[in-house]
Design an enzyme around this catalytic site. Structure first.
Site, mmCIF file in Angstrom:
data_model
loop_
_atom_site.group_PDB
_atom_site.id
_atom_site.type_symbol
_atom_site.label_atom_id
_atom_site.label_comp_id
_atom_site.label_asym_id
_atom_site.label_seq_id
_atom_site.Cartn_x
_atom_site.Cartn_y
_atom_site.Cartn_z
ATOM 1 N N ASP A 1 -8.176 1.950 14.191
ATOM 2 C CA ASP A 1 -8.391 3.227 14.872
ATOM 3 C C ASP A 1 -7.064 3.677 15.462
ATOM 4 O OD1 ASP A 1 -9.343 5.397 16.236
ATOM 5 O OD2 ASP A 1 -10.832 4.313 17.410
ATOM 6 N N ILE B 1 0.863 -1.178 0.000
ATOM 7 C CA ILE B 1 0.000 0.000 0.000
ATOM 8 C C ILE B 1 0.900 1.228 0.000
ATOM 9 C CG2 ILE B 1 -1.763 1.274 1.255
ATOM 10 C CD1 ILE B 1 -2.739 -1.342 0.001
ATOM 11 N N ASP C 1 2.874 3.339 7.430
ATOM 12 C CA ASP C 1 3.204 2.489 6.281
ATOM 13 C C ASP C 1 3.056 1.013 6.644
ATOM 14 O OD1 ASP C 1 4.040 1.803 3.737
ATOM 15 O OD2 ASP C 1 6.179 2.000 4.195
ATOM 16 N N GLU D 1 -18.321 8.163 16.267
ATOM 17 C CA GLU D 1 -17.607 7.259 17.184
ATOM 18 C C GLU D 1 -17.194 7.987 18.443
ATOM 19 O OE1 GLU D 1 -13.894 5.287 18.834
ATOM 20 O OE2 GLU D 1 -14.279 7.342 18.166
ATOM 21 N N GLU D 2 -16.769 9.231 18.269
ATOM 22 C CA GLU D 2 -16.262 9.994 19.414
ATOM 23 C C GLU D 2 -17.361 10.324 20.425
ATOM 24 O OE1 GLU D 2 -13.300 10.173 19.982
ATOM 25 O OE2 GLU D 2 -12.116 10.363 18.148
#
Length: 435
Positions: free
Chosen positions: A196, A40, A298, A167-168
């Protein structure tokens, strides 16, 4: 990631888009030969983060639920997925008087009765742009989804990606999604992978301790890089895997740390600064594109792709001898009510073994006071140990064999302990089931 012990806000339903399609039985290990996942590109992931930062900057510095910055973030991700050939849908809900959105993207093909999901929350807190929390997970999941499209991947399982709102505020969006899935659709979910905060500036490499196959998939990836991992405990239950786990769906994921402090031992094996938080800008205005460790981002982005490629292939069940355990201490009251400790079993097929191994470690100053039972998911009790006035030794450290072949393997199993006499105390130290 939401703060610990934050109270969930109710999510009042508006309209659910016609998107809640297929899903599958518990996650299963892939065959030994699986096409390798692509690398990726870090530059692509960071380009998404730059866009999220620009959106926040243009919208009062944040991308929070109910704010223009959040909707702009959803629109950005959706446009990328639409162009890549995904079927996308917005699921709308209400929280705190404001409209929220979940974005769901399905890749065509794969077994419609087995769905592997990967997701992340896209909202920030109101105090900042939320680039590590959780632009990092959102960008990695997005770029992995785009890599699926570039490769024209044809996995055995159906792939679904999700970006959660609010979500928060207490996992509002993901709870809404799970609660509004029909039970037949929920039962089809093969697994849910959560990402997350995976680019923390002083990073650790944490793997969720949940489904054993998912957990091992991530551990194997990092072992191949000679990077030690630790079990994730800081954020357990504080992110969007929790509603899926509570519904019996196999879950797993990655985390690079939030506001806990990196120890000297962790700094020695991972680098970084001991005595400093994994992310000093957690839930702060300084959580910008400058708040990212490129190496961690990464590696973790590549791990996301590795898991998607590996777990979406094949239908081989987990190997026998898989251990499911709970090492959280539970106090046993003196001459009091029974207490329990739970273990969630996932990834199995059919019924439990006829020789189910139950390993028990109970610290107690008079073991003869204790009555110990194994409770199956349907509540059936299997007596492991009776009380005995003549059994005056300390502790119960033993492995019992139970014929549990009439019980479904998957589900929540509980160890129940009761102290039936006065004067001595103790606690459940740990216990495990071996399937």
């Amino acid at each position: 990631m939401r703060p610990a012990r934050l109270r969930s806000l109710p999510a009042a339903a508006l309209a659910v888009a016609a998107l809640l399609a297929t899903a599958a039985p518990a996650v299963q290990a892939a065959p030994a030969k699986v096409a390798a996942a692509p690398d990726i590109p870090l530059a692509n992931v960071k380009a998404h983060l730059t866009q999220l930062q620009s959106i926040a900057t243009a919208n009062s510095g944040n991308r929070a639920h109910g704010r223009a910055g959040y909707k702009a973030s959803v629109d950005y991700v959706k446009a990328k997925l639409d162009a890549a050939g995904y079927t996308t849908a917005l699921q709308q809900f209400t929280s705190g008087g404001a409209t929220g959105y979940n974005l769901i993207a399905d890749w065509p093909g794969g077994d419609p009765n087995q769905v592997l999901m990967a997701g992340s929350h896209l909202d920030s807190v109101t105090s900042g742009a939320g680039i590590n929390d959780n632009g990092s997970g959102s960008a990695a999941v997005l770029e992995t989804a785009l890599a699926v499209s570039r490769a024209q991947l044809a996995p055995d399982k159906h792939l679904r990606f999700a970006w959660w709102g609010a979500e928060e505020l207490g996992l509002v969006g993901s709870k809404y999604y799970v609660n509004n899935l029909a039970s037949t659709e929920r039962a089809k979910l093969a697994g849910y992978l959560n990402f997350d905060m995976i680019g923390s500036p002083n990073p650790g490499y944490f793997v969720y301790d949940d489904d054993p196959v998912i957990e091992q998939t991530f551990k194997d990836y990092y072992a191949g890089l000679s990077i030690p991992t630790e079990i994730e405990t800081e954020g357990d239950g504080r992110s969007d895997h929790a509603p899926f786990k509570n519904a019996g769906v196999p879950v797993g994921g990655l985390f690079s740390g939030a506001d806990y402090t990196k120890t000297s031992a962790q700094a020695q094996k991972w680098g970084g600064t001991a005595g400093q938080a994994f992310d000093r800008c957690y839930h702060s205005s300084c959580d910008t594109t400058a708040n990212i460790n490129d190496t961690a981002l990464d590696r973790n982005s590549d791990a996301v792709a590795h898991a998607i490629w590996t777990l979406s292939a094949g239908t081989v069940t987990p190997p026998t001898g898989t251990v499911f355990s709970n090492a959280a201490n539970v106090n046993v009251p003196d001459n009091g009510a029974a207490v329990t400790s739970s273990v969630v079993v996932t990834g199995r097929t059919g019924n439990a073994p006829s020789a189910l191994k139950v390993g028990v470690d109970i610290k107690h100053t008079y073991r003869g006071d204790l009555v110990v039972d194994l409770l199956a998911p349907d509540g059936t009790a299997y007596r492991l140990k009776n009380s005995s006035g003549s059994d005056s030794a300390d502790n119960v450290i033993a492995t019992y064999t139970v014929n549990a072949s009439s019980e479904a393997a998957n589900g929540t199993w509980r160890l129940q302990v009761r102290d039936v006499a006065a004067r001595d105390t103790g606690y459940i130290d740990s216990w495990q089931l071996t399937f």
